[in-house]
Design a protein around this motif. Structure first.
Motif, PDB file in Angstrom:
ATOM      1  N   SER A 216     -54.440 -10.892  32.971  1.00 47.15           N
ATOM      2  CA  SER A 216     -54.725 -12.170  32.312  1.00 47.15           C
ATOM      3  C   SER A 216     -54.916 -13.285  33.331  1.00 47.15           C
ATOM      4  CB  SER A 216     -53.578 -12.524  31.349  1.00 47.15           C
ATOM      5  OG  SER A 216     -53.465 -11.559  30.329  1.00 47.15           O
ATOM      6  N   VAL A 217     -54.069 -13.295  34.359  1.00 43.71           N
ATOM      7  CA  VAL A 217     -54.180 -14.326  35.393  1.00 43.71           C
ATOM      8  C   VAL A 217     -55.526 -14.219  36.100  1.00 43.71           C
ATOM      9  CG1 VAL A 217     -53.287 -15.090  37.627  1.00 43.71           C
ATOM     10  CG2 VAL A 217     -51.709 -14.636  35.743  1.00 43.71           C
ATOM     11  N   TRP A 218     -55.902 -13.012  36.488  1.00 42.24           N
ATOM     12  CA  TRP A 218     -57.155 -12.841  37.228  1.00 42.24           C
ATOM     13  C   TRP A 218     -58.358 -13.176  36.353  1.00 42.24           C
ATOM     14  CZ3 TRP A 218     -56.133  -7.539  40.087  1.00 42.24           C
ATOM     15  CH2 TRP A 218     -55.019  -7.700  40.938  1.00 42.24           C
ATOM     16  N   SER A 219     -58.324 -12.788  35.084  1.00 40.91           N
ATOM     17  CA  SER A 219     -59.417 -13.117  34.177  1.00 40.91           C
ATOM     18  C   SER A 219     -59.534 -14.628  34.000  1.00 40.91           C
ATOM     19  CB  SER A 219     -59.192 -12.443  32.823  1.00 40.91           C
ATOM     20  OG  SER A 219     -60.217 -12.779  31.913  1.00 40.91           O
ATOM     21  N   THR A 220     -58.385 -15.293  33.867  1.00 49.45           N
ATOM     22  CA  THR A 220     -58.381 -16.750  33.728  1.00 49.45           C
ATOM     23  C   THR A 220     -58.915 -17.421  34.979  1.00 49.45           C
ATOM     24  OG1 THR A 220     -56.504 -16.650  32.199  1.00 49.45           O
ATOM     25  CG2 THR A 220     -56.912 -18.762  33.294  1.00 49.45           C
ATOM     26  N   LYS A 221     -58.522 -16.902  36.149  1.00 52.64           N
ATOM     27  CA  LYS A 221     -58.993 -17.473  37.411  1.00 52.64           C
ATOM     28  C   LYS A 221     -60.519 -17.337  37.535  1.00 52.64           C
ATOM     29  CE  LYS A 221     -59.260 -18.818  41.768  1.00 52.64           C
ATOM     30  NZ  LYS A 221     -58.703 -18.128  42.936  1.00 52.64           N
ATOM     31  N   ILE A 222     -61.063 -16.211  37.120  1.00 51.40           N
ATOM     32  CA  ILE A 222     -62.521 -16.037  37.158  1.00 51.40           C
ATOM     33  C   ILE A 222     -63.200 -17.093  36.298  1.00 51.40           C
ATOM     34  CG2 ILE A 222     -64.414 -14.532  36.437  1.00 51.40           C
ATOM     35  CD1 ILE A 222     -62.653 -12.153  37.315  1.00 51.40           C
ATOM     36  N   ALA A 223     -62.631 -17.352  35.102  1.00 47.07           N
ATOM     37  CA  ALA A 223     -63.206 -18.373  34.227  1.00 47.07           C
ATOM     38  C   ALA A 223     -63.140 -19.749  34.875  1.00 47.07           C
ATOM     39  CB  ALA A 223     -62.479 -18.376  32.883  1.00 47.07           C
ATOM     40  N   LEU A 224     -62.036 -20.042  35.554  1.00 49.50           N
ATOM     41  CA  LEU A 224     -61.917 -21.318  36.258  1.00 49.50           C
ATOM     42  C   LEU A 224     -62.963 -21.441  37.360  1.00 49.50           C
ATOM     43  CD1 LEU A 224     -58.028 -21.577  36.576  1.00 49.50           C
ATOM     44  CD2 LEU A 224     -59.492 -23.261  35.444  1.00 49.50           C
ATOM     45  N   VAL A 225     -63.146 -20.390  38.124  1.00 52.57           N
ATOM     46  CA  VAL A 225     -64.107 -20.408  39.227  1.00 52.57           C
ATOM     47  C   VAL A 225     -65.522 -20.590  38.692  1.00 52.57           C
ATOM     48  CG1 VAL A 225     -65.165 -19.005  41.037  1.00 52.57           C
ATOM     49  CG2 VAL A 225     -62.677 -19.086  40.822  1.00 52.57           C
ATOM     50  N   GLU A 226     -65.887 -19.820  37.676  1.00 52.74           N
ATOM     51  CA  GLU A 226     -67.239 -19.915  37.136  1.00 52.74           C
ATOM     52  C   GLU A 226     -67.471 -21.264  36.468  1.00 52.74           C
ATOM     53  OE1 GLU A 226     -69.546 -17.906  37.838  1.00 52.74           O
ATOM     54  OE2 GLU A 226     -68.267 -16.399  38.787  1.00 52.74           O
ATOM     55  N   GLY A 227     -66.414 -21.866  35.955  1.00 52.64           N
ATOM     56  CA  GLY A 227     -66.548 -23.157  35.294  1.00 52.64           C
ATOM     57  C   GLY A 227     -66.814 -24.310  36.243  1.00 52.64           C
ATOM     58  N   ARG A 228     -66.633 -24.083  37.544  1.00 55.58           N
ATOM     59  CA  ARG A 228     -66.860 -25.150  38.523  1.00 55.58           C
ATOM     60  C   ARG A 228     -68.336 -25.360  38.838  1.00 55.58           C
ATOM     61  NH1 ARG A 228     -62.223 -23.698  42.896  1.00 55.58           N
ATOM     62  NH2 ARG A 228     -63.656 -21.969  43.201  1.00 55.58           N
ATOM     63  N   GLY A 229     -69.188 -24.463  38.360  1.00 51.90           N
ATOM     64  CA  GLY A 229     -70.610 -24.630  38.600  1.00 51.90           C
ATOM     65  C   GLY A 229     -71.101 -23.863  39.816  1.00 51.90           C
ATOM     66  N   ASP A 230     -72.338 -24.104  40.161  1.00 53.78           N
ATOM     67  CA  ASP A 230     -73.027 -23.341  41.198  1.00 53.78           C
ATOM     68  C   ASP A 230     -72.818 -23.971  42.567  1.00 53.78           C
ATOM     69  OD1 ASP A 230     -74.663 -21.628  42.579  1.00 53.78           O
ATOM     70  OD2 ASP A 230     -76.538 -22.514  41.847  1.00 53.78           O
ATOM     71  N   ILE A 231     -71.645 -23.727  43.156  1.00 52.92           N
ATOM     72  CA  ILE A 231     -71.343 -24.293  44.469  1.00 52.92           C
ATOM     73  C   ILE A 231     -72.280 -23.735  45.530  1.00 52.92           C
ATOM     74  CG2 ILE A 231     -69.604 -24.502  46.278  1.00 52.92           C
ATOM     75  CD1 ILE A 231     -68.944 -26.162  43.843  1.00 52.92           C
ATOM     76  N   GLU A 232     -72.554 -22.435  45.493  1.00 47.25           N
ATOM     77  CA  GLU A 232     -73.429 -21.841  46.500  1.00 47.25           C
ATOM     78  C   GLU A 232     -74.851 -22.382  46.380  1.00 47.25           C
ATOM     79  OE1 GLU A 232     -72.333 -20.065  49.125  1.00 47.25           O
ATOM     80  OE2 GLU A 232     -70.470 -20.737  48.209  1.00 47.25           O
ATOM     81  N   GLY A 233     -75.276 -22.668  45.140  1.00 46.03           N
ATOM     82  CA  GLY A 233     -76.585 -23.291  44.956  1.00 46.03           C
ATOM     83  C   GLY A 233     -76.629 -24.663  45.601  1.00 46.03           C
ATOM     84  N   TYR A 234     -75.511 -25.397  45.498  1.00 48.65           N
ATOM     85  CA  TYR A 234     -75.421 -26.701  46.171  1.00 48.65           C
ATOM     86  C   TYR A 234     -75.595 -26.538  47.673  1.00 48.65           C
ATOM     87  CZ  TYR A 234     -72.687 -29.655  49.235  1.00 48.65           C
ATOM     88  OH  TYR A 234     -72.269 -30.363  50.319  1.00 48.65           O
ATOM     89  N   VAL A 235     -74.903 -25.561  48.252  1.00 48.80           N
ATOM     90  CA  VAL A 235     -74.976 -25.363  49.701  1.00 48.80           C
ATOM     91  C   VAL A 235     -76.410 -25.091  50.123  1.00 48.80           C
ATOM     92  CG1 VAL A 235     -74.258 -23.879  51.613  1.00 48.80           C
ATOM     93  CG2 VAL A 235     -72.587 -24.591  49.910  1.00 48.80           C
ATOM     94  N   GLN A 236     -77.109 -24.244  49.357  1.00 46.93           N
ATOM     95  CA  GLN A 236     -78.492 -23.922  49.708  1.00 46.93           C
ATOM     96  C   GLN A 236     -79.399 -25.127  49.559  1.00 46.93           C
ATOM     97  OE1 GLN A 236     -79.520 -20.890  51.093  1.00 46.93           O
ATOM     98  NE2 GLN A 236     -81.183 -22.297  51.588  1.00 46.93           N
ATOM     99  N   ARG A 237     -79.223 -25.903  48.479  1.00 40.99           N
ATOM    100  CA  ARG A 237     -80.056 -27.104  48.283  1.00 40.99           C
ATOM    101  C   ARG A 237     -79.795 -28.128  49.386  1.00 40.99           C
ATOM    102  NH1 ARG A 237     -78.388 -25.997  43.069  1.00 40.99           N
ATOM    103  NH2 ARG A 237     -76.824 -27.664  43.094  1.00 40.99           N
ATOM    104  N   TRP A 238     -78.537 -28.230  49.808  1.00 39.38           N
ATOM    105  CA  TRP A 238     -78.199 -29.140  50.909  1.00 39.38           C
ATOM    106  C   TRP A 238     -78.901 -28.703  52.194  1.00 39.38           C
ATOM    107  CZ3 TRP A 238     -75.452 -27.908  55.404  1.00 39.38           C
ATOM    108  CH2 TRP A 238     -75.093 -28.998  56.206  1.00 39.38           C
TER     109      TRP A 238
END
Length: 282
Positions: A216-238
């Protein structure tokens, strides 16, 4: 504790231990250098955390530093020797600074901040799930005063946590803030405690986490991470923006690092002309 595979060997600059069942403790051990990051230390952390990700008997990790600093950021010796050698994010570890600042882990990461956290040390903190800080801890993103950029994922994460204006205050001014402000105003610190209570408090939080279902903890953490948006896309656009990546080839980066080494005020010059202006002259 029985593991499915043995933990990797690490240099003396990194200490690993298992203070509780299912909990890994990583301690940066360069106290004389304020736990500044080196390529060798980063590689060791990456090996351990990659092993940790696959080790099903470990459910959470705590990161802390030895001595009076958590992590003062990148060890600038390499940059000072060759300022143009600084890699862009896409050229460095896929997991970012200290193999943490851009890591997308399903397992909780707790930062036990025992003192100074600057630059990359601050960037890795805002990618942790829980942050415990000592009352005398200081946090800073001073990159602009050095001619460099907090390019390892810290900018969008801080903006998401604190909001644009407060993130701008830290990033564009480059000034340190107290643990109390980090907790009450900027919102990236969960607990502020006396220095002697930093690690015990982090261990209590870790114990509470591992008392819960790891699935449950790991599943919840995945949802938290995905909910932060496309960080890697930001890095590439930068990186795709000429002004974004341009600092890495600028005279001001060289000047900022030299001024830091020589303990003087930088003498900044005007940036290079924008690409649109260069094309207009052709």
């Amino acid at each position: 504790m029985a593991f499915t595979s043995e933990p990797p060997a690490v240099p003396p600059e990194l200490l690993i231990s298992f203070p509780l069942p299912h909990v890994l403790l990583l301690t940066l051990n360069r106290p004389k250098q304020l736990n500044a990051m080196t390529p060798a230390l980063q590689a060791a952390i990456e090996r351990v955390l990659d092993w940790f990700e696959d080790e099903v008997s470990l459910w959470a990790v705590i990161v802390t530093g030895k001595g009076r600093a958590f992590c003062a950021g990148q060890d600038l010796k390499m940059w000072l020797a060759d300022p143009t050698s600084a890699p862009l994010p896409s050229e460095s570890s896929k997991h970012g600074f200290a193999s943490i600042s851009r890591r997308k882990s399903c397992k909780p990461i707790i930062a036990a901040v025992n003192g100074l956290a600057m630059g990359g040390g601050m960037e890795l903190i805002v990618n942790c799930d829980l942050v415990v800080a000592s009352e005398d801890a200081k946090f800073a993103l001073p990159e602009v005063s050095r001619g460099v950029v907090a390019a390892q994922g810290g900018i969008p994460r801080l903006a998401a946590i604190s909001g644009h204006q407060l993130a701008s205050e830290m990033l564009l001014l480059g000034q340190p803030i107290s643990a109390q402000l980090a907790h009450s105003r900027f919102g990236f610190v969960n607990r502020v405690v006396p220095a002697s209570e930093v690690l015990p408090t982090a261990l209590k939080l870790a114990q509470t986490i591992v008392n819960n279902s790891p699935d449950s903890v790991w599943s919840t953490k995945i949802a938290l991470v995905e909910g932060r948006g496309d960080i890697e896309g930001y890095v590439q656009r930068w990186e795709d923006n000429p002004r974004g990546r341009g600092f890495a080839q600028s005279e001001n980066m060289v000047e900022g690092l030299r001024a830091f080494q020589e303990k003087r005020k930088p003498d900044w010059s005007n940036p290079a002309a924008p690409i649109s202006a260069v094309k207009a002259k052709l």
